[in-house]
Structures are given as structure tokens and as C-alpha cells.
Design an enzyme around this catalytic site. Structure first.
Site, PDB file in Angstrom:
ATOM      1  N   HIS A 175      46.272  46.348  41.195  1.00  0.00           N
ATOM      2  CA  HIS A 175      46.167  44.920  41.558  1.00  0.00           C
ATOM      3  C   HIS A 175      47.507  44.513  42.180  1.00  0.00           C
ATOM      4  O   HIS A 175      48.342  43.870  41.564  1.00  0.00           O
ATOM      5  CB  HIS A 175      45.842  44.066  40.334  1.00  0.00           C
ATOM      6  CG  HIS A 175      45.848  42.595  40.634  1.00  0.00           C
ATOM      7  ND1 HIS A 175      44.964  42.024  41.511  1.00  0.00           N
ATOM      8  CD2 HIS A 175      46.653  41.595  40.187  1.00  0.00           C
ATOM      9  CE1 HIS A 175      45.220  40.708  41.591  1.00  0.00           C
ATOM     10  NE2 HIS A 175      46.239  40.439  40.803  1.00  0.00           N
ATOM     11  N   ASP A 216      40.057  40.333  43.186  1.00  0.00           N
ATOM     12  CA  ASP A 216      40.116  41.038  44.477  1.00  0.00           C
ATOM     13  C   ASP A 216      38.708  41.409  44.943  1.00  0.00           C
ATOM     14  O   ASP A 216      38.372  41.287  46.116  1.00  0.00           O
ATOM     15  CB  ASP A 216      40.975  42.300  44.338  1.00  0.00           C
ATOM     16  CG  ASP A 216      42.302  42.012  43.661  1.00  0.00           C
ATOM     17  OD1 ASP A 216      43.060  41.197  44.196  1.00  0.00           O
ATOM     18  OD2 ASP A 216      42.559  42.567  42.582  1.00  0.00           O
TER      19      ASP A 216
END
Length: 333
Positions: free
Chosen positions: A187, A159
Site C-alpha cells: 500500500h 486502492d
């Protein structure tokens, strides 16, 4: 030459591992002079596939790769390991509730945590990749009480890399000209990609990301949703999940644990929230900005947080608290 280190990869017959193993074996992660023994764990039905992976690793003729051990047994896989990259998990299937996914993964990561506790070196560094990564990491750590909580982390580097890349493309620079983006929280699609503290190098001068981009609406809107939903976008396009980019992020994460972060830079990792200065509930694995030195991470404390960021950070924490409570309920059964 140094003694070989023992590196375990679980889910080793899967897609991510296929993109990952070559990089580890050729020295991109633990160093160009560090011999490696690779231990590959998967479930019994995948062992024939694993044999093919072993053959390919042998055929790469990599000087640092001293041995490859394929297995379906935890007592073989976790024995005396220096690093564990836990990629294997139960993927979400169509029609599956999130709590069903959590229940299946609690069982997997309870077993793996217990195996770490029983067989691995107490200095082992454990990276959890399999989703839901934060909560799987928490369960593994709780199931391995003799290994320090600081040795466990989960992957939010993918990410982080996605956020860096989006900013770089927007500014027309290469991604290495962007630093100190942050991924806060889970996440999952509630994660908060934050560039309030990021810097962009524009023609040799470091500029705040907000000033470099000059488009607050994009930074608070499409930028965040693009990073949050990137995994789903890749699946939609490729009909398969992010494997190449996930493998690259795993390499970045483990290399930083081994060799440290650059001076004045921080990266994002899911780590234990205990003692943080951001009022995030303690008993969670939460993604923070961290700096790493001597294989030890430290959360970057004291960054100013505005109301926009506060709300996003709290929302992703709330999701993690709910996941944790559900998982701990299953763990106690």
C-alpha cells in the site's frame, strides 16, 4: 438477539475513525442484527476529543450499539475483542525519512501485537490500516505468536475501490459493474493496480476490461499512476488525507471477512504471502486477489501473469522486503 461482539478501533479520535464508527455502530459491517460493543483506543492527549466522539455516538441513538468504551490503556482496549481495526499510527511528518517512520511504527505495532497476544480472543480478526500498513501488519502479527497469521490483514481495499472506480468511469458504467481488479503488493506508490483479469458488465454482457476500455496506453500508464498516487492527490486538494473513502474501504474489507466474497469474484487484501503461487517472497504481508468463505481468505492462485505485470509485482515486493528488513532490525533492538 445475538450476543454483542467487541470491536476495537485504534486512533479512534482521528479523522478516519470519525467517518468509520457510525457505519460500524449502525450495522453496515457486522450485520443488521449483530449488537456491538465499541472500544475506542487513543493516546492520552486525545482523550478529551474521544469523549466528544462518545457523546456523538450516544446521540445517534443506534439500537445495535450496546456500549462505547473510550480508553488509553491496551489492557482495557484489547480484552476479549472479536475484531481489531488498527487505524492509529505515527503519520509521516515533513522532513521525516521513511526509516524514521518505520522505527516509530515498529514500536507502536509491537506493543499492539503483544496486547493482542495477551488479551484478545485467539479468533480475533485484525485489520491494519495505519501506514506503512503492510509492514505494520507484519510486525503486529510477529508480536502476537499465539494468534494465527491468517487472522491478520492490511487494507488495500481503498486502492482496489479506486481502481474499480477509474475503470467504471472510463466505461461509463457504475462501479458495481466492474469486478476482479487486483492490487498487488504494497500500500504505497509501488503498488500495482492490475486489470488483466478484470471484467466489465457492458449492457448485460461481461467483457474483459482491456476490450471494454480499448486504450492499452491509458491502462498501462495514467490508470496505474492515478491509482498509485490518489492518496497524495486527495491530500493536495483537501489538505487532509482520505478519510471518508478509507472508512468505506475498511467497512468493505471487514464485511467481506465476516460474510465472504460473492461467487466468482475476488477482492484485494494485504495478507501473508506464505505458500503463494506467484513467486512472491514468503515472509511478507503482500496484497493479493483473495476469495473469502467462512471468515477465511484464500489467495486466488494460478492467474496468468504477463511480463509487464511480473516486473511490477516484483518491484513492489522488493520494496516490501526492504521495509521488512529495516523493521525487523528495529524490532530486534
Amino acid at each position: 438477539m445475538a450476543e454483542p461482539i467487541r470491536v476495537l478501533v485504534t486512533g479512534a479520535a482521528g479523522q478516519i475513525a470519525y467517518s468509520l464508527l457510525y457505519s460500524i455502530a449502525k450495522g453496515d459491517v457486522f450485520g443488521k442484527d449483530q449488537p456491538i460493543i465499541l472500544i475506542l483506543l487513543d493516546i492520552p492527549p486525545m482523550l478529551p476529543v474521544l469523549d466528544g466522539v462518545v457523546m456523538e455516538l450516544q446521540d445517534c441513538a443506534l439500537p445495535l450499539l450496546k456500549e462505547v468504551i473510550p480508553t488509553d490503556k491496551v489492557e482495557v482496549a484489547f480484552k476479549d475483542i472479536d475484531a481489531a481495526i488498527l487505524v492509529g499510527s505515527m503519520p509521516r511528518k515533513e522532513g521525516m525519512e521513511r526509516k524514521d517512520l518505520l522505527k516509530a511504527n515498529v514500536a507502536i505495532f509491537k506493543t499492539q501485537g503483544a496486547a493482542l497476544d495477551k488479551y484478545a480472543k485467539k479468533t480475533v480478526k485484525v485489520l491494519v490500516v495505519g501506514n506503512p500498513a503492510n509492514t505494520n501488519c507484519l510486525i503486529a502479527s510477529k508480536s502476537a505468536p499465539s494468534i494465527p497469521k491468517e487472522n491478520f490483514s492490511c487494507l488495500t481495499r481503498l486502492d482496489h475501490n479506486r481502481a474499480c472506480s477509474q475503470v467504471a468511469m472510463r466505461c461509463g458504467v457504475s462501479s458495481d459493474q466492474v469486478k476482479n481488479v487486483i492490487i498487488w503488493g504494497n500500500h504505497s506508490s509501488t503498488q500495482y493496480p492490475d486489470v488483466h483479469h478484470a471484467k466489465v458488465n457492458l449492457q448485460g454482457a461481461e467483457t474483459e476490461a482491456y476490450q471494454a476500455i480499448k486504450d492499452d496506453a491509458w491502462l498501462r500508464g495514467d490508470f496505474i499512476s492515478t491509482v498509485q498516487q490518489r492518496g497524495a492527490a486527495v491530500i493536495k486538494a483537501r489538505k487532509l488525507s482520505s478519510a471518508m473513502s478509507a472508512a468505506k474501504a475498511i467497512c468493505d474489507h471487514m464485511r467481506d471477512i465476516w460474510f465472504g466474497t460473492k461467487e466468482g469474484e475476488f477482492v484485494s487484501m494485504g495478507v501473508y504471502a506464505s505458500g503463494n503461487s506467484y513467486n512472491i517472497p514468503e515472509d511478507l504481508i503482500y496484497s493479493f486477489p483473495v476469495q473469502i468463505k467462512n471468515s477465511t481468505w484464500k489467495v486466488v492462485d494460478g492467474l496468468p501473469i504477463n511480463d509487464f505485470s511480473r516486473a511490477k509485482m516484483d518491484a513492489t515486493a522488493a520494496e516490501l522486503v526492504e521495509e521488512r528488513d529495516t523493521a525487523l532490525d528495529f524490532l530486534s533492538q
